[in-house]
Design a protein around this motif. Structure first.
Motif, mmCIF file in Angstrom:
data_model
loop_
_atom_site.group_PDB
_atom_site.id
_atom_site.type_symbol
_atom_site.label_atom_id
_atom_site.label_comp_id
_atom_site.label_asym_id
_atom_site.label_seq_id
_atom_site.Cartn_x
_atom_site.Cartn_y
_atom_site.Cartn_z
ATOM 1 N N HIS A 79 0.838 -1.205 0.000
ATOM 2 C CA HIS A 79 0.000 0.000 0.000
ATOM 3 C C HIS A 79 0.863 1.241 0.000
ATOM 4 O O HIS A 79 2.073 1.177 0.189
ATOM 5 C CB HIS A 79 -0.965 0.010 1.197
ATOM 6 N N ARG A 80 0.222 2.372 -0.242
ATOM 7 C CA ARG A 80 0.881 3.675 -0.127
ATOM 8 C C ARG A 80 0.480 4.229 1.242
ATOM 9 O O ARG A 80 -0.669 4.136 1.636
ATOM 10 C CB ARG A 80 0.432 4.605 -1.241
ATOM 11 N N LEU A 81 1.460 4.807 1.925
ATOM 12 C CA LEU A 81 1.254 5.217 3.306
ATOM 13 C C LEU A 81 1.689 6.662 3.487
ATOM 14 O O LEU A 81 2.739 7.063 2.972
ATOM 15 C CB LEU A 81 2.081 4.305 4.208
ATOM 16 N N GLU A 82 0.874 7.432 4.196
ATOM 17 C CA GLU A 82 1.208 8.828 4.470
ATOM 18 C C GLU A 82 2.580 8.909 5.133
ATOM 19 O O GLU A 82 2.901 8.152 6.034
ATOM 20 C CB GLU A 82 0.154 9.427 5.408
ATOM 21 N N GLY A 83 3.413 9.816 4.630
ATOM 22 C CA GLY A 83 4.738 10.005 5.195
ATOM 23 C C GLY A 83 5.815 9.180 4.514
ATOM 24 O O GLY A 83 6.984 9.294 4.853
ATOM 25 N N HIS A 84 5.438 8.334 3.572
ATOM 26 C CA HIS A 84 6.396 7.510 2.830
ATOM 27 C C HIS A 84 6.262 7.831 1.343
ATOM 28 O O HIS A 84 5.169 7.995 0.841
ATOM 29 C CB HIS A 84 6.113 6.018 3.029
ATOM 30 N N SER A 85 7.389 7.872 0.661
ATOM 31 C CA SER A 85 7.318 8.026 -0.786
ATOM 32 C C SER A 85 7.400 6.632 -1.385
ATOM 33 O O SER A 85 8.251 5.843 -1.019
ATOM 34 C CB SER A 85 8.440 8.917 -1.296
ATOM 35 N N GLY A 86 6.509 6.320 -2.259
ATOM 36 C CA GLY A 86 6.493 5.001 -2.874
ATOM 37 C C GLY A 86 5.672 4.004 -2.069
ATOM 38 O O GLY A 86 4.938 4.354 -1.147
ATOM 39 N N LEU A 87 5.850 2.749 -2.441
ATOM 40 C CA LEU A 87 5.088 1.673 -1.801
ATOM 41 C C LEU A 87 5.738 1.215 -0.501
ATOM 42 O O LEU A 87 6.948 1.316 -0.333
ATOM 43 C CB LEU A 87 5.013 0.455 -2.728
ATOM 44 N N VAL A 88 4.921 0.670 0.373
ATOM 45 C CA VAL A 88 5.396 -0.041 1.555
ATOM 46 C C VAL A 88 4.635 -1.359 1.644
ATOM 47 O O VAL A 88 3.543 -1.505 1.077
ATOM 48 C CB VAL A 88 5.223 0.769 2.863
ATOM 49 N N TRP A 89 5.218 -2.300 2.309
ATOM 50 C CA TRP A 89 4.552 -3.575 2.588
ATOM 51 C C TRP A 89 4.465 -3.684 4.093
ATOM 52 O O TRP A 89 5.461 -3.521 4.802
ATOM 53 C CB TRP A 89 5.351 -4.749 2.015
ATOM 54 N N THR A 90 3.260 -3.915 4.629
ATOM 55 C CA THR A 90 3.056 -3.996 6.066
ATOM 56 C C THR A 90 2.620 -5.407 6.436
ATOM 57 O O THR A 90 1.647 -5.930 5.883
ATOM 58 C CB THR A 90 2.001 -2.972 6.541
ATOM 59 N N ARG A 91 3.353 -5.994 7.380
ATOM 60 C CA ARG A 91 3.049 -7.335 7.865
ATOM 61 C C ARG A 91 1.832 -7.276 8.793
ATOM 62 O O ARG A 91 1.741 -6.421 9.656
ATOM 63 C CB ARG A 91 4.259 -7.903 8.611
ATOM 64 N N TYR A 92 0.899 -8.201 8.608
ATOM 65 C CA TYR A 92 -0.298 -8.245 9.443
ATOM 66 C C TYR A 92 0.040 -8.570 10.893
ATOM 67 O O TYR A 92 -0.540 -8.011 11.820
ATOM 68 C CB TYR A 92 -1.284 -9.306 8.945
ATOM 69 N N ALA A 93 0.950 -9.510 11.098
ATOM 70 C CA ALA A 93 1.217 -10.043 12.443
ATOM 71 C C ALA A 93 1.721 -8.992 13.421
ATOM 72 O O ALA A 93 1.277 -8.949 14.568
ATOM 73 C CB ALA A 93 2.220 -11.194 12.354
ATOM 74 N N ASP A 94 2.663 -8.143 12.981
ATOM 75 C CA ASP A 94 3.248 -7.181 13.917
ATOM 76 C C ASP A 94 3.087 -5.717 13.499
ATOM 77 O O ASP A 94 3.495 -4.817 14.220
ATOM 78 C CB ASP A 94 4.729 -7.492 14.144
ATOM 79 N N GLY A 95 2.502 -5.464 12.316
ATOM 80 C CA GLY A 95 2.292 -4.089 11.858
ATOM 81 C C GLY A 95 3.547 -3.398 11.365
ATOM 82 O O GLY A 95 3.533 -2.197 11.111
ATOM 83 N N ARG A 96 4.645 -4.137 11.237
ATOM 84 C CA ARG A 96 5.903 -3.555 10.766
ATOM 85 C C ARG A 96 5.819 -3.259 9.275
ATOM 86 O O ARG A 96 5.412 -4.110 8.493
ATOM 87 C CB ARG A 96 7.047 -4.516 11.045
#
Length: 143
Positions: A79-96
């Motif tokens: 997903h794209r996340l506020e405060g980040h340029s480009g894509l990020v991948w976030t793990r469901y288990a720990d939110g990292r």
């Protein structure tokens, strides 16, 4: 006249007693009365902003669910996340959240409906990057 002389001191005594009582009340209650400054314009109240510890805006990468090609996988989501340029991948288990770095020479990036992104290069080469374990597999379409 004698009678008038006796009455006058009594009236003067009451007036003096009333004046002293009034002065004592004014001195005791004076600090409680509103001052001229407090009655005037309202005072400005400054409320400091509290730092956020959560994200307020995110958008799913490749929201097309036709054929299952969205950005949501079994272990996380692209997903794209506020405060980040480009894509990020976030793990469901720990939110990292892990930033997705796009390799050099990529012509296109596609979600695969899993934790894998497909990168297409010139000449037909395709890299499959797995965000869950960080591995990359390279392939090319057969003729």
């Amino acid at each position: 006249m004698v009678r008038h002389a006796l009455i006058r001191p009594a009236r003067t005594g009451r007036a003096a007693l009333a004046f002293v009582a009034s002065a004592a009340l004014t001195a005791a209650l004076g600090p409680l009365a509103p001052s001229a400054a407090a009655v005037g314009a309202p005072q400005e109240t400054v409320v400091p902003a509290t730092p956020r510890d959560t994200y307020t805006s995110a958008s799913l990468y490749s929201t097309s669910t036709y054929g299952g090609h969205d950005g949501a996988g079994a272990e996380g989501v692209f997903h794209r996340l506020e405060g980040h340029s480009g894509l990020v991948w976030t793990r469901y288990a720990d939110g990292r959240s892990v930033p997705v770095t796009q390799p050099e020479g990529v012509l296109g990036t596609w979600a695969t409906g899993s934790d894998v992104l497909a990168y297409r290069y010139e000449g037909g080469r395709v890299d499959l990057w797995n965000a869950a374990d960080g591995t990359t597999h390279t392939g090319s379409p057969s003729a």
